[in-house]
Design an enzyme around this catalytic site. Structure first.
Site, short mmCIF file in Angstrom:
data_model
loop_
_atom_site.label_atom_id
_atom_site.label_comp_id
_atom_site.label_asym_id
_atom_site.label_seq_id
_atom_site.Cartn_x
_atom_site.Cartn_y
_atom_site.Cartn_z
N ARG A 171 0.86 -1.18 0.00
CA ARG A 171 0.00 0.00 0.00
C ARG A 171 0.90 1.23 0.00
NH1 ARG A 171 -1.90 -3.56 3.96
NH2 ARG A 171 -3.99 -4.42 3.57
N LYS A 195 -2.27 -2.32 7.87
CA LYS A 195 -3.42 -1.81 8.63
C LYS A 195 -3.40 -2.38 10.04
CE LYS A 195 -6.50 -1.08 4.68
NZ LYS A 195 -7.79 -1.43 4.05
N HIS A 272 -2.67 2.41 -5.84
CA HIS A 272 -3.40 1.15 -5.60
C HIS A 272 -3.52 0.34 -6.88
CE1 HIS A 272 -4.95 -0.47 -1.93
NE2 HIS A 272 -5.99 -0.99 -2.54
N ARG A 275 -0.82 -2.05 -6.94
CA ARG A 275 -1.11 -3.16 -6.00
C ARG A 275 -2.05 -4.16 -6.66
NH1 ARG A 275 -1.27 -4.59 -0.48
NH2 ARG A 275 -3.32 -5.13 0.36
N HIS A 298 -3.78 -9.31 3.52
CA HIS A 298 -5.23 -9.38 3.74
C HIS A 298 -5.53 -10.28 4.93
CE1 HIS A 298 -6.30 -8.27 -0.70
NE2 HIS A 298 -6.08 -7.21 0.05
N TYR A 307 -9.59 -10.95 -6.93
CA TYR A 307 -8.61 -10.93 -8.01
C TYR A 307 -8.75 -12.13 -8.94
CZ TYR A 307 -6.37 -7.19 -5.42
OH TYR A 307 -6.12 -6.02 -4.76
#
Length: 327
Positions: A171, A195, A272, A275, A298, A307
């Protein structure tokens, strides 16, 4: 008799929430910050959504958490989708975010014994329309990376940053937050802080390693030299020697896209996007989805599975073009 024109209608001030609701909300936000280590911006988002929820509960007469019913939780969701007071209706994704915040608060209250049971458990957030990530072709990525290159300090930095973005699927917040000590270019790995302050190690490709080495040896010292900022731990620094901002990184990417010669790339590329492209190209190359999940950081494989839809679309294109009886 001439009637006097009506004056402006005064709106009643909303009633302040009861102390019990305020205390319960404050306790939950403290729990997110201190015990769970949730990122500052995420806590602000929760505070905004839950403050609206408490305002709704106050308007319907609730003064303490144990009074909240399932019907009131559902009513909050309905108010989000239809609009209430001066607020416009929220999109499904925004309403879902607020309901998820409310459900998290209710689970906390139940676990803490503040309420006998979770009245929000049967209220499901609305499912937003699934939007496929927009990946760009590998050839466009190469053109973008080439356009960022050069031998001066800034082009060396720009090329290294974009190579790192595409090489790791990081990110943009993880890239600008990268410190020199987070890199082990001999082993070919980098430590990223994602995150919720979660850390993960990711491999760094040979092209990104070469670009980083060139920048760290030839470019970064020139950007930070002769200033007190030379002690900055940041890998990617600006012309004043300070840590590069997200906005500056985005502008670097856009400028490279404009110089790439790929029509329309500057209008559809973002940090992004690289990414998304990283994940899509890995899956197209045969990587398994669990590995891609770990590489992207994730929490759930469900997030990564979007994806696979992108790669199925590309397979359909190949099939439609190559198979003699596809049409």
């Amino acid at each position: 008799m001439t009637s006097q024109p009506a004056g402006p209608v005064e709106r009643a001030e909303p009633e302040p929430p009861a102390p019990a609701l305020v205390a319960a909300l404050s306790g939950y936000l403290d729990h997110l910050t201190v015990e769970r280590g949730v990122a500052h911006n995420t806590v602000l988002s929760y505070r905004r959504d839950l403050t609206r929820y408490v305002g709704y509960l106050t308007a319907v007469g609730v003064t303490s958490p144990e009074q909240i019913t399932a019907a009131q939780v559902s009513g909050f969701l309905a108010a989000l989708r239809s609009g209430d007071g001066d607020r416009q209706p929220l999109a499904a994704s925004s309403a879902a975010r607020a309901v998820v915040a409310a459900r998290g608060w209710h689970r906390f209250l139940t676990a803490e014994g503040a309420v006998p049971d979770d009245t929000s458990r049967d209220v499901r957030p609305p499912a937003p329309a699934r939007r496929l990530p927009k990946a760009i072709p590998f050839e466009s990525v190469l053109a973008l990376l080439e356009a960022a290159g050069g031998t001066e300090p800034r082009p060396l930095r720009d090329r290294a940053m974009l190579e790192f973005l595409y090489s790791t699927g990081a990110r943009i917040s993880e890239v600008v937050g990268l410190d020199v000590d987070d890199l082990d270019l001999v082993a070919g790995v980098a430590r990223l802080r994602g995150k919720g302050s979660k850390e993960r190690q990711v491999p760094v490709g040979s092209y990104a390693i070469a670009a980083l080495q060139a920048f760290l040896v030839q470019g970064r010292p020139a950007l930070v030299g002769g200033r007190t900022a030379r002690f900055s731990p940041a890998v990617f620094v600006n012309t004043r020697g300070g840590r590069l901002t997200r906005q500056a990184a985005w502008q670097i990417l856009r400028s490279a896209a404009e110089r790439s010669g790929v029509p329309g790339l500057a209008d559809r590329v973002s940090p992004h996007t690289l990414r998304h492209s990283y994940a899509t190209h890995l899956l197209e190359g045969g990587a398994d989805i669990r590995s891609v999940q770990e590489l992207l950081g994730h929490a759930s494989v469900t997030t990564t599975q979007v994806y696979t839809l992108v790669t199925v679309d590309s397979l359909r294109e190949v099939y439609a073009t190559a198979h003699p009886r596809a049409r």
